[in-house]
Design a protein around this motif. Structure first.
Motif, PDB file in Angstrom:
ATOM      1  N   ALA A  57      53.922   2.151 -28.600  1.00 38.08           N
ATOM      2  CA  ALA A  57      52.758   1.292 -28.774  1.00 38.08           C
ATOM      3  C   ALA A  57      53.133   0.001 -29.494  1.00 38.08           C
ATOM      4  O   ALA A  57      52.683  -1.093 -29.132  1.00 38.08           O
ATOM      5  CB  ALA A  57      51.676   2.039 -29.552  1.00 38.08           C
ATOM      6  N   TYR A  58      53.975   0.102 -30.505  1.00 33.78           N
ATOM      7  CA  TYR A  58      54.377  -1.061 -31.291  1.00 33.78           C
ATOM      8  C   TYR A  58      55.177  -2.045 -30.443  1.00 33.78           C
ATOM      9  O   TYR A  58      54.945  -3.257 -30.470  1.00 33.78           O
ATOM     10  CB  TYR A  58      55.193  -0.581 -32.488  1.00 33.78           C
ATOM     11  N   LEU A  59      56.112  -1.523 -29.663  1.00 31.58           N
ATOM     12  CA  LEU A  59      56.987  -2.393 -28.884  1.00 31.58           C
ATOM     13  C   LEU A  59      56.302  -2.954 -27.644  1.00 31.58           C
ATOM     14  O   LEU A  59      56.744  -3.958 -27.093  1.00 31.58           O
ATOM     15  CB  LEU A  59      58.249  -1.637 -28.476  1.00 31.58           C
ATOM     16  N   ALA A  60      55.209  -2.309 -27.214  1.00 30.15           N
ATOM     17  CA  ALA A  60      54.505  -2.818 -26.039  1.00 30.15           C
ATOM     18  C   ALA A  60      53.919  -4.198 -26.299  1.00 30.15           C
ATOM     19  O   ALA A  60      53.765  -5.006 -25.376  1.00 30.15           O
ATOM     20  CB  ALA A  60      53.406  -1.847 -25.619  1.00 30.15           C
ATOM     21  N   GLY A  61      53.548  -4.468 -27.554  1.00 25.10           N
ATOM     22  CA  GLY A  61      53.032  -5.786 -27.909  1.00 25.10           C
ATOM     23  C   GLY A  61      51.657  -6.079 -27.368  1.00 25.10           C
ATOM     24  O   GLY A  61      51.192  -7.215 -27.422  1.00 25.10           O
ATOM     25  N   THR A  62      50.950  -5.048 -26.858  1.00 25.72           N
ATOM     26  CA  THR A  62      49.636  -5.300 -26.279  1.00 25.72           C
ATOM     27  C   THR A  62      48.575  -5.554 -27.339  1.00 25.72           C
ATOM     28  O   THR A  62      47.475  -5.991 -27.012  1.00 25.72           O
ATOM     29  CB  THR A  62      49.200  -4.099 -25.419  1.00 25.72           C
ATOM     30  N   ASP A  63      48.901  -5.297 -28.606  1.00 24.36           N
ATOM     31  CA  ASP A  63      47.893  -5.475 -29.656  1.00 24.36           C
ATOM     32  C   ASP A  63      47.840  -6.906 -30.181  1.00 24.36           C
ATOM     33  O   ASP A  63      46.982  -7.245 -30.988  1.00 24.36           O
ATOM     34  CB  ASP A  63      48.149  -4.514 -30.822  1.00 24.36           C
ATOM     35  N   GLY A  64      48.785  -7.741 -29.770  1.00 24.97           N
ATOM     36  CA  GLY A  64      48.770  -9.121 -30.217  1.00 24.97           C
ATOM     37  C   GLY A  64      49.337  -9.330 -31.597  1.00 24.97           C
ATOM     38  O   GLY A  64      49.189 -10.407 -32.185  1.00 24.97           O
ATOM     39  N   SER A  65      50.028  -8.331 -32.141  1.00 29.97           N
ATOM     40  CA  SER A  65      50.564  -8.457 -33.497  1.00 29.97           C
ATOM     41  C   SER A  65      51.827  -9.309 -33.554  1.00 29.97           C
ATOM     42  O   SER A  65      52.278  -9.666 -34.643  1.00 29.97           O
ATOM     43  CB  SER A  65      50.867  -7.070 -34.069  1.00 29.97           C
ATOM     44  N   GLY A  66      52.409  -9.590 -32.412  1.00 26.63           N
ATOM     45  CA  GLY A  66      53.609 -10.412 -32.398  1.00 26.63           C
ATOM     46  C   GLY A  66      54.829  -9.730 -32.971  1.00 26.63           C
ATOM     47  O   GLY A  66      55.763 -10.375 -33.431  1.00 26.63           O
ATOM     48  N   GLY A  67      54.851  -8.392 -32.965  1.00 23.25           N
ATOM     49  CA  GLY A  67      56.009  -7.664 -33.448  1.00 23.25           C
ATOM     50  C   GLY A  67      56.045  -7.468 -34.942  1.00 23.25           C
ATOM     51  O   GLY A  67      57.043  -6.974 -35.469  1.00 23.25           O
ATOM     52  N   ASP A  68      54.976  -7.831 -35.659  1.00 22.37           N
ATOM     53  CA  ASP A  68      54.920  -7.624 -37.097  1.00 22.37           C
ATOM     54  C   ASP A  68      54.249  -6.289 -37.365  1.00 22.37           C
ATOM     55  O   ASP A  68      53.082  -6.081 -37.019  1.00 22.37           O
ATOM     56  CB  ASP A  68      54.139  -8.756 -37.768  1.00 22.37           C
ATOM     57  N   ALA A  69      54.975  -5.360 -37.991  1.00 20.40           N
ATOM     58  CA  ALA A  69      54.468  -4.003 -38.159  1.00 20.40           C
ATOM     59  C   ALA A  69      53.179  -3.970 -38.956  1.00 20.40           C
ATOM     60  O   ALA A  69      52.210  -3.299 -38.581  1.00 20.40           O
ATOM     61  CB  ALA A  69      55.534  -3.137 -38.835  1.00 20.40           C
ATOM     62  N   LEU A  70      53.152  -4.699 -40.055  1.00 31.20           N
ATOM     63  CA  LEU A  70      51.980  -4.660 -40.918  1.00 31.20           C
ATOM     64  C   LEU A  70      50.753  -5.243 -40.215  1.00 31.20           C
ATOM     65  O   LEU A  70      49.644  -4.692 -40.303  1.00 31.20           O
ATOM     66  CB  LEU A  70      52.265  -5.420 -42.209  1.00 31.20           C
ATOM     67  N   THR A  71      50.932  -6.346 -39.504  1.00 31.91           N
ATOM     68  CA  THR A  71      49.820  -6.937 -38.762  1.00 31.91           C
ATOM     69  C   THR A  71      49.300  -5.967 -37.711  1.00 31.91           C
ATOM     70  O   THR A  71      48.083  -5.850 -37.494  1.00 31.91           O
ATOM     71  CB  THR A  71      50.260  -8.252 -38.101  1.00 31.91           C
ATOM     72  N   ALA A  72      50.200  -5.256 -37.049  1.00 33.72           N
ATOM     73  CA  ALA A  72      49.786  -4.284 -36.036  1.00 33.72           C
ATOM     74  C   ALA A  72      48.916  -3.201 -36.647  1.00 33.72           C
ATOM     75  O   ALA A  72      47.863  -2.836 -36.098  1.00 33.72           O
ATOM     76  CB  ALA A  72      51.017  -3.677 -35.368  1.00 33.72           C
ATOM     77  N   PHE A  73      49.323  -2.665 -37.798  1.00 34.28           N
ATOM     78  CA  PHE A  73      48.544  -1.598 -38.429  1.00 34.28           C
ATOM     79  C   PHE A  73      47.200  -2.126 -38.929  1.00 34.28           C
ATOM     80  O   PHE A  73      46.183  -1.426 -38.844  1.00 34.28           O
ATOM     81  CB  PHE A  73      49.333  -0.970 -39.578  1.00 34.28           C
ATOM     82  N   VAL A  74      47.165  -3.348 -39.453  1.00 33.74           N
ATOM     83  CA  VAL A  74      45.895  -3.922 -39.906  1.00 33.74           C
ATOM     84  C   VAL A  74      44.940  -4.089 -38.733  1.00 33.74           C
ATOM     85  O   VAL A  74      43.742  -3.774 -38.830  1.00 33.74           O
ATOM     86  CB  VAL A  74      46.134  -5.269 -40.619  1.00 33.74           C
ATOM     87  N   LEU A  75      45.451  -4.559 -37.597  1.00 40.26           N
ATOM     88  CA  LEU A  75      44.595  -4.763 -36.428  1.00 40.26           C
ATOM     89  C   LEU A  75      44.050  -3.440 -35.908  1.00 40.26           C
ATOM     90  O   LEU A  75      42.862  -3.324 -35.583  1.00 40.26           O
ATOM     91  CB  LEU A  75      45.366  -5.491 -35.334  1.00 40.26           C
ATOM     92  N   VAL A  76      44.894  -2.432 -35.843  1.00 37.47           N
ATOM     93  CA  VAL A  76      44.434  -1.127 -35.362  1.00 37.47           C
ATOM     94  C   VAL A  76      43.390  -0.543 -36.311  1.00 37.47           C
ATOM     95  O   VAL A  76      42.371   0.011 -35.883  1.00 37.47           O
ATOM     96  CB  VAL A  76      45.624  -0.163 -35.202  1.00 37.47           C
ATOM     97  N   ALA A  77      43.627  -0.684 -37.621  1.00 34.33           N
ATOM     98  CA  ALA A  77      42.650  -0.192 -38.596  1.00 34.33           C
ATOM     99  C   ALA A  77      41.327  -0.933 -38.482  1.00 34.33           C
ATOM    100  O   ALA A  77      40.246  -0.345 -38.644  1.00 34.33           O
ATOM    101  CB  ALA A  77      43.213  -0.319 -40.008  1.00 34.33           C
TER     102      ALA A  77
END
Length: 330
Positions: A57-77
């Motif tokens: 899920a992280y590497l797919a980049g579909t969440d728009g986080s741009g590969g930043d782990a913390l941003t990805a988790f904040v967006l999902v939360a």
């Protein structure tokens, strides 16, 4: 660098947070008692499968986080806080299960930066900066009522929702292959005629990702370290794996998660200092130091229980027609 509080001795956090303002329904209750313990090998296999799922899920980049782990988790939360409460009502959960069944805007519950920080175990200021980054990228909006993400109904998000559903199906396939002694749901439950419950599965998988990520981060000390640790677990196996221990060098590990080699080297050093990984002549492996073995074993057990909860919730919210459920509710 953002750090999550280390509290590996605490009890399992409820899957449905009190701060979200709603009460668990029977469909949302954990599938097993918090004290349930399975074999170390089964728990290790579950940890490795969960690691692979999160990395996908992280590497797919579909969440728009741009590969930043913390941003990805904040967006999902954030998305989970906005719309995850739909699954507290089985009727609503099934009604808004398929991708084309978009919950009305009035269903969204805006949240706050402070609530997101509490959910993820992060400092307020760190969370605020990530939220501002998401606002600037158009991935969430700030209103007087709070922060919310727009409903992801556009065509590009349909691809992401489908990919997430397939990733959950692959996770289930990995669990069937690695731990066939557990009563995992049949794979054909995640196939068949449309409409498939893409949104429902994405909602529950998001909640799983937050819970799993925060538990790992309690051990690793930071979300960036968590991604590195999960990549090492996926590449070399988790503790108590029956297969021979493998090692991986820093460069291929960094490439596998698309991170700078120097950054991954520093994170590996921090993980080694915590006793979570071991360094050898051939590289690093996800084998803990003796002092950390119990903590890693508990993490593996918690990972297995979270996976059991994930699939148990999906089955209860999306029952088969033979089980008396309505699929979907009009």
């Amino acid at each position: 660098m953002a750090r999550a509080p280390t509290d590996t001795g605490r009890s399992r956090r409820p899957l449905l947070e009190p701060w979200m303002g709603w009460t668990p329904s029977p469909e949302q209750q954990p599938s097993e008692a918090p004290g349930a313990v399975h074999s170390p090998r089964t728990a290790s296999i579950a940890m490795r499968a969960a690691s692979r799922f999160i990395l996908r899920a992280y590497l797919a980049g579909t969440d728009g986080s741009g590969g930043d782990a913390l941003t990805a988790f904040v967006l999902v939360a954030l998305v989970d806080a906005n719309i995850g409460h739909v699954d507290a009502d089985p009727i609503l959960s099934r009604r808004y299960a398929a991708f084309d069944q978009v919950p009305p805007d009035g269903f969204k519950r805006p949240t706050s930066t402070r609530a997101l920080a509490a959910r993820l175990g992060l400092p307020y200021e760190t969370t605020r900066r990530r939220v501002e980054r998401l606002v600037g990228a158009g991935l969430c909006v700030r209103t007087p009522a709070g922060i919310h993400a727009p409903h992801l109904a556009r065509a590009e998000y349909r691809n992401g929702s489908e990919a997430n559903f397939k990733a959950v199906r692959t996770l289930l396939r990995d669990l069937h292959a690695g731990a066939p002694d557990m009563d995992w749901p049949a794979l054909d439950r995640f196939a068949g005629p449309d409409p498939l419950p893409w949104r429902l599965v994405s909602r529950r998988a998001s909640a799983f990702g937050i819970d799993f990520g925060s538990r790992v981060t309690e051990l690793t000390g930071g979300y960036d370290e968590t991604i590195t640790y999960l990549a090492l677990v996926e590449a070399t196996g988790a503790a108590d794996d029956a297969e021979p221990r493998r090692y991986v060098q820093t460069l291929p590990l960094a490439r596998s998660i698309q991170q700078p080699t120097a950054s991954v080297r520093r994170r590996l050093a921090r993980l080694e200092a915590r006793g979570l990984v071991t360094r050898g002549p051939a590289g690093h492996t996800a084998s803990p130091a003796p002092a950390a073995e119990d903590r890693v074993a508990r993490l593996n057990q918690e990972s297995l229980l979270l996976l059991r909860d994930l699939f148990g919730q999906i089955l209860r919210l999306w029952p088969t027609p033979q089980g008396g459920g309505e699929r979907p509710v009009p």
